[in-house]
Design a protein around this motif. Structure first.
Motif, PDB file in Angstrom:
ATOM      1  N   VAL A 120      51.212   4.401  49.597  1.00  0.00           N
ATOM      2  CA  VAL A 120      49.784   4.439  49.272  1.00  0.00           C
ATOM      3  C   VAL A 120      49.284   5.874  49.245  1.00  0.00           C
ATOM      4  O   VAL A 120      48.516   6.266  48.358  1.00  0.00           O
ATOM      5  N   ARG A 121      49.696   6.663  50.221  1.00  0.00           N
ATOM      6  CA  ARG A 121      49.264   8.058  50.268  1.00  0.00           C
ATOM      7  C   ARG A 121      49.641   8.788  48.995  1.00  0.00           C
ATOM      8  O   ARG A 121      48.832   9.524  48.413  1.00  0.00           O
ATOM      9  N   SER A 122      50.853   8.567  48.512  1.00  0.00           N
ATOM     10  CA  SER A 122      51.312   9.234  47.302  1.00  0.00           C
ATOM     11  C   SER A 122      50.623   8.689  46.055  1.00  0.00           C
ATOM     12  O   SER A 122      50.138   9.447  45.218  1.00  0.00           O
ATOM     13  N   ALA A 123      50.561   7.349  45.949  1.00  0.00           N
ATOM     14  CA  ALA A 123      50.068   6.710  44.721  1.00  0.00           C
ATOM     15  C   ALA A 123      48.555   6.804  44.565  1.00  0.00           C
ATOM     16  O   ALA A 123      48.057   6.914  43.449  1.00  0.00           O
ATOM     17  N   LEU A 124      47.826   6.741  45.665  1.00  0.00           N
ATOM     18  CA  LEU A 124      46.371   6.700  45.564  1.00  0.00           C
ATOM     19  C   LEU A 124      45.700   7.984  46.045  1.00  0.00           C
ATOM     20  O   LEU A 124      44.890   8.570  45.335  1.00  0.00           O
ATOM     21  N   LEU A 125      46.044   8.437  47.238  1.00  0.00           N
ATOM     22  CA  LEU A 125      45.354   9.601  47.781  1.00  0.00           C
ATOM     23  C   LEU A 125      45.774  10.886  47.090  1.00  0.00           C
ATOM     24  O   LEU A 125      44.949  11.569  46.471  1.00  0.00           O
ATOM     25  N   ASP A 126      47.067  11.223  47.166  1.00  0.00           N
ATOM     26  CA  ASP A 126      47.524  12.491  46.584  1.00  0.00           C
ATOM     27  C   ASP A 126      47.341  12.506  45.068  1.00  0.00           C
ATOM     28  O   ASP A 126      46.856  13.485  44.497  1.00  0.00           O
ATOM     29  N   GLN A 127      47.739  11.416  44.410  1.00  0.00           N
ATOM     30  CA  GLN A 127      47.611  11.360  42.956  1.00  0.00           C
ATOM     31  C   GLN A 127      46.147  11.344  42.548  1.00  0.00           C
ATOM     32  O   GLN A 127      45.752  11.986  41.570  1.00  0.00           O
ATOM     33  N   GLY A 128      45.321  10.615  43.300  1.00  0.00           N
ATOM     34  CA  GLY A 128      43.893  10.561  42.986  1.00  0.00           C
ATOM     35  C   GLY A 128      43.241  11.918  43.106  1.00  0.00           C
ATOM     36  O   GLY A 128      42.425  12.311  42.255  1.00  0.00           O
ATOM     37  N   ILE A 129      43.569  12.661  44.161  1.00  0.00           N
ATOM     38  CA  ILE A 129      43.008  14.001  44.322  1.00  0.00           C
ATOM     39  C   ILE A 129      43.450  14.907  43.186  1.00  0.00           C
ATOM     40  O   ILE A 129      42.653  15.666  42.627  1.00  0.00           O
ATOM     41  N   ALA A 130      44.725  14.822  42.817  1.00  0.00           N
ATOM     42  CA  ALA A 130      45.225  15.654  41.726  1.00  0.00           C
ATOM     43  C   ALA A 130      44.506  15.346  40.416  1.00  0.00           C
ATOM     44  O   ALA A 130      44.103  16.255  39.681  1.00  0.00           O
ATOM     45  N   GLU A 131      44.317  14.053  40.115  1.00  0.00           N
ATOM     46  CA  GLU A 131      43.649  13.665  38.876  1.00  0.00           C
ATOM     47  C   GLU A 131      42.208  14.145  38.863  1.00  0.00           C
ATOM     48  O   GLU A 131      41.732  14.719  37.872  1.00  0.00           O
ATOM     49  N   GLU A 132      41.483  13.903  39.952  1.00  0.00           N
ATOM     50  CA  GLU A 132      40.078  14.290  40.002  1.00  0.00           C
ATOM     51  C   GLU A 132      39.918  15.804  40.017  1.00  0.00           C
ATOM     52  O   GLU A 132      38.951  16.341  39.464  1.00  0.00           O
ATOM     53  N   ALA A 133      40.858  16.501  40.648  1.00  0.00           N
ATOM     54  CA  ALA A 133      40.792  17.962  40.656  1.00  0.00           C
ATOM     55  C   ALA A 133      40.919  18.513  39.241  1.00  0.00           C
ATOM     56  O   ALA A 133      40.230  19.475  38.869  1.00  0.00           O
ATOM     57  N   ASP A 134      41.797  17.910  38.443  1.00  0.00           N
ATOM     58  CA  ASP A 134      41.942  18.335  37.052  1.00  0.00           C
ATOM     59  C   ASP A 134      40.638  18.163  36.288  1.00  0.00           C
ATOM     60  O   ASP A 134      40.227  19.035  35.521  1.00  0.00           O
ATOM     61  N   HIS A 135      39.988  17.007  36.505  1.00  0.00           N
ATOM     62  CA  HIS A 135      38.711  16.764  35.817  1.00  0.00           C
ATOM     63  C   HIS A 135      37.638  17.728  36.299  1.00  0.00           C
ATOM     64  O   HIS A 135      36.834  18.236  35.519  1.00  0.00           O
ATOM     65  N   LEU A 136      37.596  17.985  37.598  1.00  0.00           N
ATOM     66  CA  LEU A 136      36.599  18.883  38.144  1.00  0.00           C
ATOM     67  C   LEU A 136      36.773  20.293  37.594  1.00  0.00           C
ATOM     68  O   LEU A 136      35.800  20.940  37.188  1.00  0.00           O
ATOM     69  N   ALA A 137      38.012  20.769  37.569  1.00  0.00           N
ATOM     70  CA  ALA A 137      38.278  22.118  37.079  1.00  0.00           C
ATOM     71  C   ALA A 137      37.914  22.251  35.600  1.00  0.00           C
ATOM     72  O   ALA A 137      37.436  23.300  35.161  1.00  0.00           O
ATOM     73  N   ARG A 138      38.120  21.185  34.840  1.00  0.00           N
ATOM     74  CA  ARG A 138      37.833  21.234  33.411  1.00  0.00           C
ATOM     75  C   ARG A 138      36.349  21.056  33.113  1.00  0.00           C
ATOM     76  O   ARG A 138      35.762  21.783  32.308  1.00  0.00           O
ATOM     77  N   ASP A 139      35.729  20.074  33.774  1.00  0.00           N
ATOM     78  CA  ASP A 139      34.354  19.707  33.435  1.00  0.00           C
ATOM     79  C   ASP A 139      33.299  20.539  34.153  1.00  0.00           C
ATOM     80  O   ASP A 139      32.185  20.693  33.660  1.00  0.00           O
TER      81      ASP A 139
END
Length: 202
Positions: A120-139
């Motif tokens: 769960v940590r890998s699939a939801l927490l770590d991956q979720g942070i990585a995905e949202e960080a990409d959006h934050l940095a771009r947007d």
């Protein structure tokens, strides 16, 4: 569409494990709640053990959590970045409410099934942070903390999780702040003050 016997067993196991924990849940209890004759062996036509049904419940809830994430609002921000971020934060709070069964399972049984916690940590927490960080940095390239978006998202996730857990534990949001108000305030902290040009227009 009527649920299958297997799905009824999964639903019953989820409910009982959330309520009683893995150790306090019995196969006959699962059978009874699923509408099967307790002790008839119906359970074993679908699962070899209580541990197997727990892992199947866990995998089903994790799959549901992934599908919820896929429905999140995505794409470039073309209007007010703060408003768009507020909507995303509200999505995250709704997401936490939707995956409550998975959170409960983890809270109760993370010590018994550490490998599932890592999944769960890998699939939801770590991956979720990585995905949202990409959006934050771009947007929101000018937002405070944009030079370390992963750290910023870790702070955001901690804030959202704390708000959710506090609301669950105490039966109401902290200080009575509703989700929309909380998300608006958090988005304002992330985006920072309006740009100078915006303040001096007109």
């Amino acid at each position: 569409m009527p649920s299958t016997t297997r799905e009824r067993i999964l639903d019953a196991a989820l409910e009982l494990i959330q309520e009683r924990g893995f150790g306090g849940t019995t196969v006959t209890g699962i059978e009874e709640l699923a509408g099967l004759s307790p002790g008839s062996g119906s359970f074993y036509r679908h699962f070899r053990s209580k541990e197997e049904v727990f892992r199947s419940v866990f995998e089903r809830e994790l799959d549901r959590a992934r599908r919820h994430r896929e429905a999140f609002e995505r794409g470039p921000v073309t209007a007010d970045p703060r408003d768009a971020l507020t909507r995303r934060l509200l999505q995250q709070l709704d997401y936490l409410a939707r995956i409550r069964p998975l959170i409960t399972l983890l809270a109760r049984e993370h010590g018994r099934f550490p490998e599932l916690t890592r999944t769960v940590r890998s699939a939801l927490l770590d991956q979720g942070i990585a995905e949202e960080a990409d959006h934050l940095a771009r947007d929101l390239p000018g937002a405070p903390g944009h030079d370390d978006p992963h750290a910023l998202l870790a702070v955001v996730v901690s804030a959202l999780t704390g708000y959710h857990l506090s609301s669950e534990f105490f039966g109401r949001p902290p200080a009575g702040i509703d989700p929309a108000r909380f998300a608006t305030a958090l988005a304002a902290l992330i985006t920072g003050p309006p740009q100078e040009a915006s303040r001096t227009d007109g």
